[in-house]
Design an enzyme around this catalytic site. Structure first.
Site, PDB file in Angstrom:
ATOM      1  N   ASP A   1       5.250  -4.888   6.062  1.00 14.63           N
ATOM      2  CA  ASP A   1       5.765  -6.217   6.419  1.00 14.63           C
ATOM      3  C   ASP A   1       5.747  -7.194   5.242  1.00 14.63           C
ATOM      4  OD1 ASP A   1       3.017  -6.255   6.490  1.00 14.63           O
ATOM      5  OD2 ASP A   1       2.857  -7.388   8.358  1.00 14.63           O
TER       6      ASP A   1
ATOM      7  N   THR B   1       4.265   2.685   5.477  1.00 14.41           N
ATOM      8  CA  THR B   1       2.857   2.268   5.518  1.00 14.41           C
ATOM      9  C   THR B   1       2.128   3.192   6.478  1.00 14.41           C
ATOM     10  OG1 THR B   1       1.317   0.625   6.411  1.00 14.41           O
ATOM     11  CG2 THR B   1       3.570   0.425   7.142  1.00 14.41           C
TER      12      THR B   1
ATOM     13  N   ARG C   1      -5.396  -2.355   9.009  1.00 11.79           N
ATOM     14  CA  ARG C   1      -5.913  -3.721   8.866  1.00 11.79           C
ATOM     15  C   ARG C   1      -5.823  -4.528  10.162  1.00 11.79           C
ATOM     16  NH1 ARG C   1      -3.955  -5.590   3.473  1.00 11.79           N
ATOM     17  NH2 ARG C   1      -2.127  -4.591   4.358  1.00 11.79           N
TER      18      ARG C   1
ATOM     19  N   ASP D   1       2.436  -0.393  11.650  1.00 11.11           N
ATOM     20  CA  ASP D   1       2.312  -1.716  12.274  1.00 11.11           C
ATOM     21  C   ASP D   1       3.559  -2.578  12.069  1.00 11.11           C
ATOM     22  OD1 ASP D   1       2.038  -2.036   9.570  1.00 11.11           O
ATOM     23  OD2 ASP D   1       0.384  -3.445   9.669  1.00 11.11           O
TER      24      ASP D   1
ATOM     25  N   GLY E   1       0.834  -1.209   0.000  1.00 10.87           N
ATOM     26  CA  GLY E   1       0.000   0.000   0.000  1.00 10.87           C
ATOM     27  C   GLY E   1       0.861   1.247   0.000  1.00 10.87           C
TER      28      GLY E   1
ATOM     29  N   ARG F   1       0.953  -5.043  -5.075  1.00  6.96           N
ATOM     30  CA  ARG F   1       1.124  -6.216  -4.209  1.00  6.96           C
ATOM     31  C   ARG F   1       1.271  -7.386  -5.171  1.00  6.96           C
ATOM     32  NH1 ARG F   1      -0.758  -4.035   0.838  1.00  6.96           N
ATOM     33  NH2 ARG F   1      -2.528  -2.643   0.600  1.00  6.96           N
TER      34      ARG F   1
ATOM     35  N   ASP G   1      -0.160   2.371   8.356  1.00 10.56           N
ATOM     36  CA  ASP G   1      -0.662   1.616   9.519  1.00 10.56           C
ATOM     37  C   ASP G   1       0.235   1.686  10.759  1.00 10.56           C
ATOM     38  OD1 ASP G   1      -2.684   0.876   7.859  1.00 10.56           O
ATOM     39  OD2 ASP G   1      -2.107  -1.231   7.675  1.00 10.56           O
TER      40      ASP G   1
HETATM   41  O1  F6P Z   1      -1.629  -1.409   4.752  1.00 12.48           O
HETATM   42  C1  F6P Z   1      -2.127  -0.175   4.439  1.00 12.48           C
HETATM   43  C2  F6P Z   1      -3.604  -0.249   4.152  1.00 12.48           C
HETATM   44  O2  F6P Z   1      -4.045   1.030   3.806  1.00 12.48           O
HETATM   45  C3  F6P Z   1      -4.462  -0.839   5.270  1.00 12.48           C
HETATM   46  O3  F6P Z   1      -4.726   0.076   6.292  1.00 12.48           O
HETATM   47  C4  F6P Z   1      -5.676  -1.288   4.509  1.00 12.48           C
HETATM   48  O4  F6P Z   1      -6.326  -2.329   5.165  1.00 12.48           O
HETATM   49  C5  F6P Z   1      -5.093  -1.759   3.216  1.00 12.48           C
HETATM   50  O5  F6P Z   1      -3.860  -1.105   3.045  1.00 12.48           O
HETATM   51  C6  F6P Z   1      -5.963  -1.517   2.015  1.00 12.48           C
HETATM   52  O6  F6P Z   1      -5.369  -2.102   0.921  1.00 12.48           O
HETATM   53  P1  F6P Z   1      -5.802  -1.842  -0.593  1.00 12.48           P
HETATM   54  O7  F6P Z   1      -5.410  -0.432  -0.942  1.00 12.48           O
HETATM   55  O8  F6P Z   1      -5.038  -2.842  -1.360  1.00 12.48           O
HETATM   56  O9  F6P Z   1      -7.278  -2.009  -0.636  1.00 12.48           O
END
Ligand code: F6P
Length: 328
Positions: free
Chosen positions: A107, A130, A176, A134, A15, A76, A132
């Protein structure tokens, strides 16, 4: 210390997060400073597999420190999970003359880097990026501070309308598996309740707490719900449940979504990204590999990838207490 590294590849993966551009800029300019070549890899590991490369110089990264997103794009990659995909990636790196990599991401990015580096003995340094926050081994990740400010600004606006109509708002924020955004933005925006994945409050206790708030004279309420929280998993169902079990409030839901991932990075994120980017190149010159550059108590440190991949970060109990006390 000398080594054989002449060309460094840089990529962003997973992300995106505001400040990734500032990190890319720092890596490129640190390479120029140390008289190393720098190659941008587009769309993360997907670009490695497809050989989507571009030579970068100091001017390639002009006017990007203030821009959200990532000029190198992000993805991803499923193909990178396969040995075949990684072999193709390695061959592309060798053909392009790339000796080492800097990977910016979360991660998942470091898990991929760790496998790849061990398989093909290619030095890789990670930079935590990120929203998050995390990742184990670092106090902060790039993008987190900007996302917090975006969330707080949005909640401030929602509070205005919540107040005018005596309403209760459920506001879903990202994160997440981690409640860092919810907890910190919740405190910063003065939320009445904060629901996070690390702590299961239970619907019954939530209703009891809201009743107490109402009794104490509150006429509107803001509840921040982390997307990973168990009782808020379906925020619209939770809204129905609250309406059925709590009289006197109309309930509304706002899902902030990807607005949290965009925007111009805060100064904190720009400086953090710049420091991590410069240090990543230093680390490669120093013959480090398979580590993430983290920040602990404002000092930059090298954290083995394996350490960054350990399960969920510990919950900050002091912050929970602050949230409980200040929302009385
Ligand atoms: O990991 C970052 C994040 O924004 C999370 O908070 C969220 O759950 C996820 O990515 C969303 O992913 P995508 O943009 O692939 O829907």
């Amino acid at each position: 210390m000398t080594n054989d590294i002449k060309t460094i590849g840089v990529l962003s993966s997973g992300g995106d997060a505001p400040g990734m551009n500032a990190a890319i800029r720092a890596v490129v300019r640190a390479c120029v400073y140390h008289k190393l070549e720098c190659v941008g890899v587009y769309r993360g590991y997907e670009g490695l597999i497809e050989g989507d490369f571009k030579d970068l110089n100091a001017r390639s990264v002009k006017n990007i420190i203030n821009r959200g997103g990532t000029i190198l794009k992000s993805a991803r990659s499923k193909a990178f999970f396969s040995k075949e995909g990684r072999l193709t990636a390695y061959n592309n790196l060798k053909n392009k003359g790339i000796d080492a990599l800097v990977t910016i991401g979360g991660d998942g990015t470091f898990a991929g880097a760790s496998v790849f580096s061990n398989e093909f003995d290619i030095p890789i340094i990670g930079i935590p990026g990120t929203i998050d926050n995390d990742i184990n081994g670092t106090d902060f990740t790039i993008g987190y501070d900007t996302a917090l400010n975006t969330v707080v600004e949005a909640i401030d606006k929602i509070r205005d309308t919540a107040n005018s109509h005596n309403r209760l708002f459920l506001i879903e924020v990202m994160g997440r598996d981690a409640g860092d955004i919810a907890l910190n933005a919740g405190i910063g925006a003065g939320a009445e309740e904060i629901l996070i994945p690390e702590q299961d409050m239970g619907r019954g206790r939530l209703i009891e707490s809201l009743k107490r708030s109402k009794k104490s004279g509150k006429t509107s309420s803001i509840i921040v719900v982390s997307e990973g929280d168990q009782i808020g998993k379906n925020i619209f169902k939770l809204a129905n449940y609250i309406e059925e079990n709590l009289t006197g409030y109309e309930v509304r839901v706002t899902v902030l979504g990807h607005i949290q991932r965009g925007g111009s990075p805060s100064c904190f994120d720009r400086v953090l990204a710049s420091r991590l980017g410069v240090k990543a190149v230093d680390a490669l010159i120093d013959n480090q590999k398979n580590v993430m550059i983290g920040i602990r108590h404002n000092n930059l440190i090298c954290v083995p990838f394996i350490e960054t991949l350990k399960t969920i970060k510990k919950l900050d109990l002091e912050l929970i207490r602050v949230a409980d006390i200040t929302s009385i």
